[in-house]
Design an enzyme around this catalytic site. Structure first.
Site, PDB file in Angstrom:
ATOM      1  N   GLU A  36      -7.446   6.482 -41.802  1.00 52.78           N
ATOM      2  CA  GLU A  36      -6.229   6.872 -41.091  1.00 52.78           C
ATOM      3  C   GLU A  36      -5.029   6.940 -42.025  1.00 52.78           C
ATOM      4  O   GLU A  36      -4.190   7.841 -41.913  1.00 52.78           O
ATOM      5  CB  GLU A  36      -5.951   5.909 -39.938  1.00 52.78           C
ATOM      6  N   TYR A 119       1.438   5.524 -34.715  1.00 53.15           N
ATOM      7  CA  TYR A 119       0.214   6.313 -34.606  1.00 53.15           C
ATOM      8  C   TYR A 119      -0.998   5.580 -35.172  1.00 53.15           C
ATOM      9  O   TYR A 119      -2.037   5.459 -34.513  1.00 53.15           O
ATOM     10  CB  TYR A 119       0.345   7.676 -35.318  1.00 53.15           C
ATOM     11  N   ASP A 137      -0.741  11.892 -32.429  1.00 52.79           N
ATOM     12  CA  ASP A 137      -0.527  12.487 -33.744  1.00 52.79           C
ATOM     13  C   ASP A 137      -0.094  13.939 -33.541  1.00 52.79           C
ATOM     14  O   ASP A 137       0.098  14.393 -32.414  1.00 52.79           O
ATOM     15  CB  ASP A 137      -1.799  12.406 -34.593  1.00 52.79           C
TER      16      ASP A 137
END
Length: 296
Positions: A36, A119, A137
């Site tokens: 991520e 996020y 996102d």
DNA sequence: TACACGTGGAT
DNA sequence: TATCCAAGTGT
């Protein structure tokens, strides 16, 4: 009706999802977290090989924490925004020291780690731990802007209204909510894309508010384009590339050669950028004040 | 809130 | 060639 949307998207995802290493059954929460962070503003294709090397070298947060920050920056290669490597290294240290080396599964505990914002915290809690969170996102925001709001693209910045919309669509149970979250994101990445959406392949095109409205063009405030040529960011990148390639301190003269005066926007730009890199922890001056290196 | 922050592929 | 865009965060 919302359940039909969920069923259509989850079914589409099961048939069309990309096979990515951080989605494999043997993935770890650490692997998800690393992916991520690497994927922040960087395309999947460029992340995948770096992620594989990274995870082989540092399979746990404690492994990365034991390395130097400079090693992390070098292993980051050319993914861009190298401060992410620094923050990931700091997060690994925090996980080792505050969580006994185990990636926390709590949203708030994730959120306060270095480099983990709203996020990424939601993404890790959802994708690694199967929890129920709104994961917003750029892909999800675009899908919801079109499918729900009927607009061609999302507003420049995330709004409270978008959070409310995303939360209202969340399926009740954790497992379904987590599958829904990844499905919406994947749809945005593969079909409901920014430039040329493949609406013919979209499983929810028949109930997409934007399609039903005749696909009107975006009419919101203009997005500021990223400036690049001649900016400090460009100069920083060129300076850091030299430090990354060298495995020993680099003399100032070598940095001047890498970024000659003719390429500078103003006479102080190179020194300003060098000082900025030092300030950010991406470079360290040597004791003689004439050499620079990645942080030890 | 707006801006800074890397890099490279696509159009 | 110039611009856009890519799983954002920190200040």
């Amino acid at each position: 009706m919302a359940s039909e949307l969920v069923g259509a998207l989850v079914g589409w995802y099961d048939a069309n999802a990309r096979e990515l290493p951080w989605r494999q059954p043997d993935r770890t929460a650490w692997g998800v977290l690393v992916s991520e962070v690497m994927l922040q503003q960087t395309p999947v294709r460029r992340v995948e090989p770096v992620w594989r090397t990274w995870m082989q070298r540092w399979p746990t947060p404690s492994d990365l924490a034991a390395a130097s920050a400079g090693d992390a920056v070098r292993a980051w290669e050319r993914l861009g925004y190298p401060r992410r490597a620094l923050r990931l290294h700091a997060a690994a240290t925090q996980i080792r020291d505050r969580h006994a080396g185990v990636v926390p599964d709590d949203l708030d505990e994730l959120r306060v780690l270095d480099g983990i914002g709203e996020y990424t915290a939601a993404a890790v809690a959802t994708f690694a731990f199967g929890q129920r969170h709104a994961v917003l996102d750029t892909n999800v925001r675009r899908v919801l802007a079109r499918a729900v709001q009927g607009r061609a693209q999302a507003a420049p910045a995330l709004t409270a209204a978008e959070r409310a919309t995303a939360t209202s669509l969340l399926p009740d149970d954790d497992a379904t909510a987590a599958r829904w979250a990844i499905a919406v994101m994947e749809l945005g990445a593969l079909v409901c894309t920014a430039r040329q959406p493949q609406c013919g392949d979209c499983p929810i095109a028949d109930r997409c508010a934007w399609q039903l409205a005749g696909a009107p063009p975006y009419d919101g405030p203009p997005r500021r384009g990223q400036t690049w040529h001649g900016t400090d960011r460009q100069v920083r990148g060129r300076l850091l590339a030299v430090l990354r390639a060298a495995h020993r301190p680099v003399r100032r003269a070598d940095l001047v050669r890498a970024v000659p005066d003719d390429d500078l926007r103003d006479p102080h730009q190179r020194d300003r950028c060098l000082a900025g890199l030092v300030h950010d922890g991406l470079a360290e001056p040597g004791p003689d004040d004439d050499t620079y290196a990645l942080p030890g």
